[in-house]
Design a protein around this motif. Sequence first.
Motif, PDB file in Angstrom:
ATOM      1  N   LEU A 329       0.821  -1.215   0.000  1.00  0.00           N
ATOM      2  CA  LEU A 329       0.000   0.000   0.000  1.00  0.00           C
ATOM      3  C   LEU A 329       0.856   1.266   0.000  1.00  0.00           C
ATOM      4  O   LEU A 329       0.316   2.372   0.039  1.00  0.00           O
ATOM      5  CB  LEU A 329      -0.920   0.002   1.220  1.00  0.00           C
ATOM      6  CG  LEU A 329      -2.130  -0.935   1.159  1.00  0.00           C
ATOM      7  CD1 LEU A 329      -2.718  -1.149   2.544  1.00  0.00           C
ATOM      8  CD2 LEU A 329      -3.183  -0.349   0.225  1.00  0.00           C
ATOM      9  N   GLY A 330       2.188   1.068  -0.001  1.00  0.00           N
ATOM     10  CA  GLY A 330       3.069   2.211  -0.014  1.00  0.00           C
ATOM     11  C   GLY A 330       3.520   2.685   1.354  1.00  0.00           C
ATOM     12  O   GLY A 330       4.190   3.720   1.465  1.00  0.00           O
ATOM     13  N   PHE A 331       3.178   1.926   2.404  1.00  0.00           N
ATOM     14  CA  PHE A 331       3.584   2.295   3.762  1.00  0.00           C
ATOM     15  C   PHE A 331       4.774   1.415   4.168  1.00  0.00           C
ATOM     16  O   PHE A 331       4.620   0.219   4.407  1.00  0.00           O
ATOM     17  CB  PHE A 331       2.435   2.097   4.750  1.00  0.00           C
ATOM     18  CG  PHE A 331       1.267   2.998   4.502  1.00  0.00           C
ATOM     19  CD1 PHE A 331       1.286   4.323   4.922  1.00  0.00           C
ATOM     20  CD2 PHE A 331       0.140   2.528   3.849  1.00  0.00           C
ATOM     21  CE1 PHE A 331       0.206   5.157   4.695  1.00  0.00           C
ATOM     22  CE2 PHE A 331      -0.953   3.350   3.617  1.00  0.00           C
ATOM     23  CZ  PHE A 331      -0.917   4.677   4.041  1.00  0.00           C
ATOM     24  N   THR A 332       5.932   1.993   4.252  1.00  0.00           N
ATOM     25  CA  THR A 332       7.122   1.238   4.621  1.00  0.00           C
ATOM     26  C   THR A 332       7.431   1.335   6.112  1.00  0.00           C
ATOM     27  O   THR A 332       8.316   0.628   6.590  1.00  0.00           O
ATOM     28  CB  THR A 332       8.332   1.742   3.832  1.00  0.00           C
ATOM     29  OG1 THR A 332       8.491   3.156   4.074  1.00  0.00           O
ATOM     30  CG2 THR A 332       8.131   1.504   2.335  1.00  0.00           C
ATOM     31  N   ASP A 333       6.719   2.176   6.829  1.00  0.00           N
ATOM     32  CA  ASP A 333       6.929   2.364   8.268  1.00  0.00           C
ATOM     33  C   ASP A 333       5.636   2.010   8.993  1.00  0.00           C
ATOM     34  O   ASP A 333       4.668   2.783   8.978  1.00  0.00           O
ATOM     35  CB  ASP A 333       7.337   3.814   8.552  1.00  0.00           C
ATOM     36  CG  ASP A 333       7.704   4.050  10.011  1.00  0.00           C
ATOM     37  OD1 ASP A 333       7.213   3.305  10.885  1.00  0.00           O
ATOM     38  OD2 ASP A 333       8.471   4.993  10.292  1.00  0.00           O
ATOM     39  N   GLY A 334       5.618   0.835   9.640  1.00  0.00           N
ATOM     40  CA  GLY A 334       4.413   0.382  10.327  1.00  0.00           C
ATOM     41  C   GLY A 334       4.034   1.258  11.503  1.00  0.00           C
ATOM     42  O   GLY A 334       2.849   1.416  11.811  1.00  0.00           O
ATOM     43  N   VAL A 335       5.028   1.811  12.181  1.00  0.00           N
ATOM     44  CA  VAL A 335       4.733   2.700  13.313  1.00  0.00           C
ATOM     45  C   VAL A 335       3.985   3.934  12.828  1.00  0.00           C
ATOM     46  O   VAL A 335       2.958   4.334  13.395  1.00  0.00           O
ATOM     47  CB  VAL A 335       6.032   3.108  14.048  1.00  0.00           C
ATOM     48  CG1 VAL A 335       5.745   4.149  15.114  1.00  0.00           C
ATOM     49  CG2 VAL A 335       6.702   1.877  14.663  1.00  0.00           C
ATOM     50  N   GLU A 336       4.491   4.532  11.776  1.00  0.00           N
ATOM     51  CA  GLU A 336       3.824   5.713  11.227  1.00  0.00           C
ATOM     52  C   GLU A 336       2.417   5.376  10.755  1.00  0.00           C
ATOM     53  O   GLU A 336       1.456   6.142  10.981  1.00  0.00           O
ATOM     54  CB  GLU A 336       4.642   6.291  10.075  1.00  0.00           C
ATOM     55  CG  GLU A 336       4.014   7.528   9.447  1.00  0.00           C
ATOM     56  CD  GLU A 336       4.749   8.018   8.207  1.00  0.00           C
ATOM     57  OE1 GLU A 336       4.309   9.020   7.625  1.00  0.00           O
ATOM     58  OE2 GLU A 336       5.760   7.381   7.828  1.00  0.00           O
ATOM     59  N   LEU A 337       2.258   4.229  10.083  1.00  0.00           N
ATOM     60  CA  LEU A 337       0.929   3.839   9.616  1.00  0.00           C
ATOM     61  C   LEU A 337      -0.032   3.697  10.789  1.00  0.00           C
ATOM     62  O   LEU A 337      -1.175   4.185  10.717  1.00  0.00           O
ATOM     63  CB  LEU A 337       1.003   2.536   8.826  1.00  0.00           C
ATOM     64  CG  LEU A 337      -0.366   1.949   8.439  1.00  0.00           C
ATOM     65  CD1 LEU A 337      -1.151   2.915   7.565  1.00  0.00           C
ATOM     66  CD2 LEU A 337      -0.192   0.600   7.736  1.00  0.00           C
TER      67      LEU A 337
END
Length: 391
Positions: A329-337
């Motif tokens: 989905l284009g989210f490489t940072d799980g914390v930020e997501l």
Amino acid sequence: MPPRRPALVERMRPFTSTIFAEITALATRTGAINLGQGFPDTDGPAEILDAASSAIHGGLNQYPPGPGMPVLREAIAAHQQRFYGLDVDPGSEVLVTAGATEGIAATILALCEPGDEVVTFDPVYDSYAASIALAGAVKRTVTLRWPDFAVDEAELRAAFGPRTRVVLVNTPHNPTGKVFTRAELEAIGALAREHDAIVVTDEVYEHQVFDDAEHVPVATLPGLGERTVTVSSAGKTFSVTGWKVGWLHGPAELVAAARAVKQFLTFVSAGPLQPAVATGLDLGDDFYAGLAGGLQAKRDLLIEGLTAAGFEVSVPRGTYFVVADAAPLGFTDGVELCQRLPELAGVAAVPVSVFHDDPKAAPSLVRFAFCKRDEVLHDAVERLSRLASRA
């Protein structure tokens, strides 16, 4: 005057908050559906709720015996015989604790001297690291890697050494939903014997196993019963996580060691709830089959929704949890997501990287809990579909 020393001891400074508290607070503040923290949103079976009420009104409200009420210790022993063929002495080999968390903490504190090493499996439930730190012990991790989270035997062997005192196993595993295979557990057991280590096994999700997976208690494996402390609890099996009734069993010497520590942690807890949990442990096979079958259906519902939303999903074989990769989905940072997910989709989840020593081991992985009512999961899936249109 010299500056005042910080109030909190150094070894506990990394543990001032938990990700579960943070995500739950975020969900509450934003009105998001909380699929972050693993607690059911329905009550447990009426039989055990009624038994608890009867015990409260029947006068069982004072201190229970230190090891736990005999009726519960006997029920735990009967449960282990019924499901796994284990012969457990309820008098000397069972200890009732304030949830599995205390059972693990008391055991680690009892067994480990400062500098002893504890082998764990990353991603690891956060209380394990805190308990190891409290004991002044050293955590050695074996990384379980996406997508199948299999144990790497070379990495496993490298984690053991002359200071290894305990190997801490969680199966079925939180947060990945992995169920350790018999072969993996035998490899762990062989190294425990080789290094004269104690196996402490957290089996709180023992009855939440899906498809053709088999939960194998470590204590049932040849030569491991005499060096294994098995921990479980009522919270997950009976949907009473707030009761905090857990237990451990194992060789009398190891149980006595844990009891020596436990008596100065909580002494005792949950007196009137203990006979109610005993009632639950005696429920028929239909209850246990229905528990697993119902959760498997919820798992499938959430997986279908996550996949449709654009996540890549690892299908769990047990527990309450699905781990999904947000990278597609284009989210490489799980914390930020996870910080943005309530705004983006009205759903809260937990980043898997917080369970790792090395956050780079799972940068884009996110854990979702499916132990919710079907209508809540349907609502969550509909909300998550917004992500697909955004990608």
